[in-house]
Scaffold this active site. Structure first.
Site, PDB file in Angstrom:
ATOM      1  N   ASP A  65       9.907   6.802 -16.315  1.00 18.58           N
ATOM      2  CA  ASP A  65      11.317   6.901 -16.675  1.00 18.58           C
ATOM      3  C   ASP A  65      11.446   7.086 -18.188  1.00 18.58           C
ATOM      4  O   ASP A  65      10.892   6.311 -18.962  1.00 18.58           O
ATOM      5  CB  ASP A  65      12.038   5.610 -16.230  1.00 18.58           C
ATOM      6  CG  ASP A  65      13.525   5.658 -16.479  1.00 18.58           C
ATOM      7  OD1 ASP A  65      14.038   6.686 -16.974  1.00 18.58           O
ATOM      8  OD2 ASP A  65      14.196   4.653 -16.160  1.00 18.58           O
TER       9      ASP A  65
ATOM     10  N   HIS B 164      13.997   8.943 -14.269  1.00 13.13           N
ATOM     11  CA  HIS B 164      15.055   7.945 -14.166  1.00 13.13           C
ATOM     12  C   HIS B 164      15.806   8.072 -12.844  1.00 13.13           C
ATOM     13  O   HIS B 164      16.202   7.072 -12.245  1.00 13.13           O
ATOM     14  CB  HIS B 164      16.016   8.091 -15.341  1.00 13.13           C
ATOM     15  CG  HIS B 164      17.069   7.027 -15.397  1.00 13.13           C
ATOM     16  ND1 HIS B 164      16.788   5.702 -15.662  1.00 13.13           N
ATOM     17  CD2 HIS B 164      18.415   7.081 -15.201  1.00 13.13           C
ATOM     18  CE1 HIS B 164      17.896   4.992 -15.647  1.00 13.13           C
ATOM     19  NE2 HIS B 164      18.903   5.798 -15.363  1.00 13.13           N
TER      20      HIS B 164
ATOM     21  N   SER C 140      20.144   1.935 -12.564  1.00 12.86           N
ATOM     22  CA  SER C 140      20.600   2.040 -13.937  1.00 12.86           C
ATOM     23  C   SER C 140      21.742   1.057 -14.227  1.00 12.86           C
ATOM     24  O   SER C 140      21.617  -0.136 -13.963  1.00 12.86           O
ATOM     25  CB  SER C 140      21.002   3.496 -14.219  1.00 12.86           C
ATOM     26  OG  SER C 140      21.077   3.760 -15.594  1.00 12.86           O
TER      27      SER C 140
END
Length: 272
Positions: free
Chosen positions: A224, A252, A89
């Site tokens: 995701d 995610h 991320s």
């Protein structure tokens, strides 16, 4: 002639794991265990002010300071050691900075549904494009909190329980969502709302000779909901020569929803 044991020794890798926004090293606990079980070294780091790091949020004024734990770890590596950097991320920005600073110490940089900036563009451009892509209501019940340090532009924010449950952890075990809700902390994005953030706004920061020449692998996480797969592929399209792998059935938080499969894929990438 090399024995099987010698070959096994030669194929052991050091993975350095970098978390995303509002999270900490703790989110890698399953994947790090899986990597170590296979004989590899796994170092999960807290960025400054995150997880168990001692700095307060108001003490971390710049993205450079936020990324300092990773930069210091790279600088402290033994001579000739090369690591596999793994970003998740928002951790993609810190990893990109580390690759630019220490390209000779990086065997590969792996972006697991991570922000992957492109050479010749400000890193903040990737965040700006993601925010434009998902829209203002995407973050649901996430909220801004009071900024205690007037030197830092913009307000810190923290993910909301509904956002985490529906966008980030929808395929993860419920106990991992509970753990996440207990351990997340407010964070400064640096990439948004702060025009004075030098590194994130520098179009010349990431160079072809250093960051661009490193082996980079992007793991597209198909299911995701936090960074949609279409946007993940858009980032890949902006960076020629990046290798691409895909994982289905993970959310995610792929390191929590499919830790064994992710570890297996990371090892395969490192072996190649």
């Amino acid at each position: 002639m090399a024995t099987a044991e010698t070959t096994k020794q030669q194929r052991r890798h050091h993975f350095v794991l970098v978390h995303g926004m509002c999270h900490g090293a703790w989110c890698w606990y399953k994947a790090a265990t899986a990597l170590r079980r296979e004989g590899h070294r796994a170092t999960a780091l807290d960025m400054a002010g995150c997880g168990a790091h001692p700095a307060r949020l108001a003490d971390v004024r710049t993205f450079e300071e936020y990324s300092r734990p990773l930069l210091d770890a790279m600088a402290a590596l033994p001579p000739r050691e090369r690591v596999v950097l793994v970003a998740h991320s928002h951790g993609g920005y810190s990893v990109a900075l580390a690759v630019e600073r220490f390209p000779d110490r990086v065997a590969a940089a792996v972006f697991v549904t991570a922000s992957m900036p492109a050479v010749g563009r400000p890193m903040a451009a990737t965040s700006d494009e993601l925010l434009a892509y998902v829209g203002p209501d995407f973050f649901m019940d996430s909220k801004e909190v009071q900024q205690e340090n007037p030197e830092i532009k913009g307000k810190p924010f923290i993910f909301g329980p509904n956002f985490m449950a529906q966008r980030l952890y929808q395929l993860s075990p419920p106990e991992d969502l509970t753990l996440g809700l207990m351990l997340i902390k407010p964070a400064n994005a640096f990439s948004t709302g702060n025009p004075d953030e030098v590194l994130m706004r520098d179009a010349k920061l990431l160079t072809e000779e250093r960051y661009g020449s490193a082996r980079r692998v992007f793991i597209v996480v198909v299911d995701d909901h936090g960074i949609p797969a279409e946007f993940q592929r858009r980032m890949v399209a902006q960076s020629p020569r990046v290798e691409v792998e895909e994982v289905a059935g993970a959310d995610h938080m792929a390191m929590l929803s499919l830790p064994e499969k992710l570890a297996e894929l990371l090892i395969r990438i490192a072996n190649n």
